[in-house]
Design a protein around this motif. Structure first.
Motif, PDB file in Angstrom:
ATOM      1  N   ASP A   1      -2.890  13.130   3.920  1.00  0.00           N
ATOM      2  CA  ASP A   1      -3.906  12.680   2.960  1.00  0.00           C
ATOM      3  C   ASP A   1      -5.297  12.923   3.543  1.00  0.00           C
ATOM      4  OD1 ASP A   1      -5.128  11.460   0.795  1.00  0.00           O
ATOM      5  OD2 ASP A   1      -4.672   9.423   1.421  1.00  0.00           O
TER       6      ASP A   1
ATOM      7  N   TYR B   1     -14.687   7.705  -2.655  1.00  0.00           N
ATOM      8  CA  TYR B   1     -14.860   8.661  -1.558  1.00  0.00           C
ATOM      9  C   TYR B   1     -14.653  10.049  -2.154  1.00  0.00           C
ATOM     10  CZ  TYR B   1      -9.875   7.318  -1.498  1.00  0.00           C
ATOM     11  OH  TYR B   1      -8.594   6.978  -1.861  1.00  0.00           O
TER      12      TYR B   1
ATOM     13  N   ASN C   1      -5.162   9.046   5.607  1.00  0.00           N
ATOM     14  CA  ASN C   1      -6.278   8.797   4.686  1.00  0.00           C
ATOM     15  C   ASN C   1      -7.488   9.658   5.030  1.00  0.00           C
ATOM     16  OD1 ASN C   1      -8.737   7.349   5.399  1.00  0.00           O
ATOM     17  ND2 ASN C   1      -7.679   5.387   5.323  1.00  0.00           N
TER      18      ASN C   1
ATOM     19  N   GLN D   1     -12.875  -1.296   8.313  1.00  0.00           N
ATOM     20  CA  GLN D   1     -12.908   0.136   8.625  1.00  0.00           C
ATOM     21  C   GLN D   1     -13.778   0.438   9.844  1.00  0.00           C
ATOM     22  OE1 GLN D   1     -13.798   2.113   4.865  1.00  0.00           O
ATOM     23  NE2 GLN D   1     -12.104   1.072   3.856  1.00  0.00           N
TER      24      GLN D   1
ATOM     25  N   GLY E   1      -4.509  -0.074  -3.633  1.00  0.00           N
ATOM     26  CA  GLY E   1      -3.689  -0.748  -2.621  1.00  0.00           C
ATOM     27  C   GLY E   1      -3.154  -2.066  -3.142  1.00  0.00           C
TER      28      GLY E   1
ATOM     29  N   ASN F   1       0.843  -1.203   0.000  1.00  0.00           N
ATOM     30  CA  ASN F   1       0.000   0.000   0.000  1.00  0.00           C
ATOM     31  C   ASN F   1       0.874   1.247   0.000  1.00  0.00           C
ATOM     32  OD1 ASN F   1      -2.906  -1.117   0.422  1.00  0.00           O
ATOM     33  ND2 ASN F   1      -1.586  -2.280   1.794  1.00  0.00           N
TER      34      ASN F   1
ATOM     35  N   PHE G   1      -8.205  -4.177   7.501  1.00  0.00           N
ATOM     36  CA  PHE G   1      -9.100  -3.613   6.486  1.00  0.00           C
ATOM     37  C   PHE G   1     -10.545  -3.447   6.934  1.00  0.00           C
ATOM     38  CE2 PHE G   1      -5.501  -5.334   4.074  1.00  0.00           C
ATOM     39  CZ  PHE G   1      -5.133  -4.182   3.406  1.00  0.00           C
TER      40      PHE G   1
ATOM     41  N   GLN H   1      -4.195  15.961  -4.966  1.00  0.00           N
ATOM     42  CA  GLN H   1      -4.323  14.812  -5.866  1.00  0.00           C
ATOM     43  C   GLN H   1      -4.902  15.223  -7.211  1.00  0.00           C
ATOM     44  OE1 GLN H   1      -2.901  12.162  -5.682  1.00  0.00           O
ATOM     45  NE2 GLN H   1      -2.971  11.176  -3.686  1.00  0.00           N
TER      46      GLN H   1
ATOM     47  N   PRO I   1       0.767   4.577  -0.032  1.00  0.00           N
ATOM     48  CA  PRO I   1       0.766   5.696   0.921  1.00  0.00           C
ATOM     49  C   PRO I   1       1.170   5.274   2.331  1.00  0.00           C
ATOM     50  CG  PRO I   1      -1.487   5.172   0.193  1.00  0.00           C
ATOM     51  CD  PRO I   1      -0.572   4.306  -0.596  1.00  0.00           C
ATOM     52  N   TYR I   2       0.882   4.036   2.668  1.00  0.00           N
ATOM     53  CA  TYR I   2       1.190   3.559   4.020  1.00  0.00           C
ATOM     54  C   TYR I   2       2.675   3.197   4.151  1.00  0.00           C
ATOM     55  CZ  TYR I   2      -3.918   3.188   4.236  1.00  0.00           C
ATOM     56  OH  TYR I   2      -5.262   3.443   4.197  1.00  0.00           O
TER      57      TYR I   2
ATOM     58  N   ASP J   1       1.592   7.941  -6.620  1.00  0.00           N
ATOM     59  CA  ASP J   1       2.216   8.117  -5.293  1.00  0.00           C
ATOM     60  C   ASP J   1       3.670   7.701  -5.087  1.00  0.00           C
ATOM     61  OD1 ASP J   1      -0.264   9.099  -4.531  1.00  0.00           O
ATOM     62  OD2 ASP J   1      -0.904   7.233  -3.601  1.00  0.00           O
TER      63      ASP J   1
ATOM     64  N   ILE K   1      -6.019   3.139  -8.124  1.00  0.00           N
ATOM     65  CA  ILE K   1      -5.807   3.455  -6.697  1.00  0.00           C
ATOM     66  C   ILE K   1      -6.489   2.312  -5.982  1.00  0.00           C
ATOM     67  CG2 ILE K   1      -6.320   5.034  -4.796  1.00  0.00           C
ATOM     68  CD1 ILE K   1      -5.897   7.328  -6.662  1.00  0.00           C
TER      69      ILE K   1
ATOM     70  N   TRP L   1      -9.577  -3.214  -0.577  1.00  0.00           N
ATOM     71  CA  TRP L   1      -8.194  -2.803  -0.877  1.00  0.00           C
ATOM     72  C   TRP L   1      -7.243  -3.982  -1.023  1.00  0.00           C
ATOM     73  CZ3 TRP L   1      -7.143   2.232  -2.010  1.00  0.00           C
ATOM     74  CH2 TRP L   1      -8.141   3.156  -1.710  1.00  0.00           C
TER      75      TRP L   1
END
Ligand code: RBF
Length: 354
Positions: A134, A186, A111, A88, A244, A57, A86, A150, A59-60, A265, A242, A218
């Motif tokens: 982010d 989102y 995120n 949420q 992941g 992933n 994962f 972005q 960004p992570y 990214d 996008i 993801w």
């Protein structure tokens, strides 16, 4: 030895041991406090809360690497990375119990869904500081957010994808269709990323279109493979995603079919040379390090939301990697670079018009 003498002996011995211990403890604590007095920096504990998993992933990975690099350069800073998985629905309760431990000077997370969660937790634990990348939230004096621009990265990648799908590169058809595989929708996706990407596509060719599909999570690489195959049937020859870890499924299919992917990214050319032919760049390692620096020297402006993009040196494209030039045709390279040089020097500004 009489009983009296024995008792006296034991008593003296006990006093001796006690004095010894006390002295020892005092000298130890003396050393510690003088150490602290000498080094101006006290220990700082940072929780890196990963809403998902680090591996696969982008960004992570960057958030975690930036934190670990900072800690390596500042030995008084201790990093605890927590991968929340994962689901949420569980993130808020997980983060709440970590914050409740009172162990962390700063919580660093990322995120667009995290501001709401941290804002709630912040009401219960008003001494906890949060840095969220982010993400965007103004007005909570314990929360600092940075939103990556972005829209800008999307225009850059859309422009490149548009040039590729209209080029004479190997296996490119005449349909001018670019595929975009998403894990989830989102507001950042619907308001910035998709519109920016389409804007870039149309800069390259007014007739270029995007086929956008959603995986729904993801991590499901086989679902992403299925989607990619059906998009290829519909004429797509160039992709982005996008998604992941699910993106691995797309990469596999694109490689097998000799098609092309541009990635968001992080620099991914060397993951699949010749298939990944362009990588956007979010300098989140640099951002995390400077946020920590400001947080620890007391200058971080908690309460303020910042948007960081090309002008701030956070959004860029990995054009210097030799794999970029090698992977696209010389026409695509030249057209892209003459445009991108103007973006970099400010002659062309990438701005969302609304
Ligand atoms: N990006 C990932 O690469 N992996 C993830 O597991 C992931 N989970 C996300 C969960 C939510 C609820 C949201 C809103 C975004 C997530 N992102 C994830 C996207 C990430 O924050 C970022 O927007 C994109 O990676 C584009 O840079």
């Amino acid at each position: 030895m009489t009983r009296k003498r024995l008792t006296l002996f034991i008593l003296l011995f006990a006093i001796f041991v006690l004095i010894g211990c006390t002295k020892d403890t005092t000298s130890k604590s003396d050393t510690t406090s003088s150490d602290i007095a000498e080094s101006t920096e006290t220990e700082k504990n940072v929780l890196v809360f990963i809403p998902g998993a680090v591996d696969g992933n982008p960004p992570y990975l960057n958030l975690n690497n930036g934190s670990l690099q900072y800690a390596e350069e500042h030995p008084n800073v201790k990093i605890k990375t927590y991968e929340a998985g994962f689901n949420q629905a569980e993130w808020e309760s997980q983060l709440t119990s970590l914050v409740a431990s009172g162990k962390y000077d700063i919580v660093l997370t990322t995120n667009p869904s995290l501001p709401e969660i941290c804002d709630d937790i912040s009401k219960k634990f008003p001494n906890q500081k949060f840095i969220i990348t982010d993400a965007y939230l103004n007005g909570n004096e314990n929360i600092k957010t940075y939103e990556y621009n972005q829209y800008q990265q999307s225009v850059i990648l859309g422009y490149l994808a548009g040039l590729i799908t209209t080029s004479d590169m190997k296996n490119i058809n005449s349909d001018k269709k670019v595929g975009f595989i998403l894990s989830q929708e989102y507001p950042l996706i619907t308001d910035d990323i998709i519109p920016g990407f389409k804007e870039g596509l149309q800069l390259a060719d007014e007739d270029a279109t995007a086929d956008v599909r959603i995986v729904g999570n993801w991590y499901d690489a086989s679902k992403a493979s299925e989607l990619a195959l059906s998009m290829i049937d519909g004429g797509v020859d160039t992709f982005t995603s996008i998604a992941g870890g699910a993106a691995e499924g797309l990469y596999k299919v694109a490689k097998e079919k000799g098609l092309y992917v541009v990635t968001y990214d992080i620099n991914s050319y060397s993951d699949i040379p010749g298939t990944i032919v362009g990588s956007g760049d979010i300098e989140s390692i640099k951002l995390v390090k400077s946020a920590f620096e400001e947080a620890f020297n007391g200058t971080l402006d908690y309460g303020n939301a910042e948007i960081v993009g090309i002008e701030e040196g956070i959004v860029d494209f990995y054009w210097e990697d030799p794999l970029f030039k090698q992977s696209v045709s010389s026409d695509v390279y030249d057209t892209f670079m003459s445009w991108y040089n103007q973006v970099k020097n400010g002659t062309i500004k990438i701005e969302k018009n609304n």
